[in-house]
Design an enzyme around this catalytic site. Structure first.
Site, PDB file in Angstrom:
ATOM      1  CG  ASP A   1      -1.671  -0.924   1.063  1.00  0.00           C
ATOM      2  OD1 ASP A   1      -2.124  -1.776   0.209  1.00  0.00           O
ATOM      3  OD2 ASP A   1      -2.750  -1.111   2.301  1.00  0.00           O
TER       4      ASP A   1
ATOM      5  CG  ASP B   1     -13.635  -3.241   0.185  1.00  0.00           C
ATOM      6  OD1 ASP B   1     -12.782  -4.242   0.076  1.00  0.00           O
ATOM      7  OD2 ASP B   1     -13.279  -2.173  -0.187  1.00  0.00           O
TER       8      ASP B   1
END
Length: 249
Positions: A8, A134
């Site tokens: 990330d 998600d």
């Protein structure tokens, strides 16, 4: 099952978030280039890169990321702020192997049909496009996990399948960034509903035992991030696992 290391990026730095919260970011003293080189030199061919700035609509990282991605032979699975057909095409043209779509796919009812029609046939959709789901307590979240979708989880999967999208990146938000184990029950429910989907598990994976359990329930791949940085899973273990997976495949 294949293990995909995750990187990330926030403000051009390698980070991990806890439950997707930018205020709970852990910054690591390593560069994106160093991480990619480390994975590539250890025989890993896939890497999962999320542009956290892009997820907020800030594409200041993009040229930096593209310059690095163009130099590597690694296959990149990329997400972060992909909210138009043009952006999907731009990323694929830049050499991205798989593009992750999330918020726009949920909030714009025309996005996935248009993407299916203009970009890909069913096989290409499966190979080039990953639909992010998600999930918090079986509710689909989007926009950095701040908003809740009224669409039921199984209904959304069915809608994507009908449009030719077969590969899903499912993150169990309850597990993400906590190193407390993967969301096995969530993944079982999805695979029981649609056994033929290509499911990529994400969130909470903390050990090779978690990897074994995910393999047992037949997910296609899993994304591992924090467990690597915190030395819970070594790059050598990932290399050995992936080599055995390729041989058995």
């Amino acid at each position: 099952m294949y293990i995909i290391p995750a990187i990330d990026i926030l403000d051009k730095k390698v980070v991990r978030l806890r439950e997707g919260d930018y205020a709970q970011a852990t910054f690591y003293d390593v560069t994106l280039e160093e991480m990619i080189e480390k994975y590539q030199s250890n025989g890993t061919e896939f890497v999962h890169i999320i542009d956290l700035n892009g997820a907020k609509g800030d594409f200041s990282n993009q040229e930096y990321l593209f310059n690095i991605i163009r130099k590597t032979e690694m296959k990149v699975q990329y997400g972060g702020g992909v909210r138009s057909i043009e952006k999907v095409k731009e990323l694929i043209d830049a050499g991205i192997h798989r593009v992750i779509v999330g918020t726009q796919a949920l909030t714009n009812p025309d996005f996935l049909p248009s993407l299916s029609e203009t970009l890909c046939g069913k096989e290409q959709c499966s190979d080039q496009i990953v639909v992010a789901i998600d999930v918090l307590d079986e509710v689909i979240k989007y926009s950095g996990w701040m908003e809740s979708s009224p669409i039921k989880l199984r209904d959304y999967v069915d809608r994507c399948l009908n449009l030719g999208f077969f590969r899903f990146l499912c993150t169990d938000i309850n597990k993400d960034g906590k190193l407390g184990g993967a969301g096995i029950e969530l993944y079982k429910k999805l695979l029981d509903h649609s056994p033929f989907i290509k499911l990529i598990a994400s969130g909470g994976i903390s050990s090779m035992e978690d990897i074994e359990t995910l393999n047992d329930i037949k997910v296609e791949a899993c994304v591992v991030g924090k467990a690597i940085y915190e030395d819970r899973i070594t790059i050598e273990e990932i290399k050995d696992w992936n080599l055995k997976s390729l041989i058995s495949f």
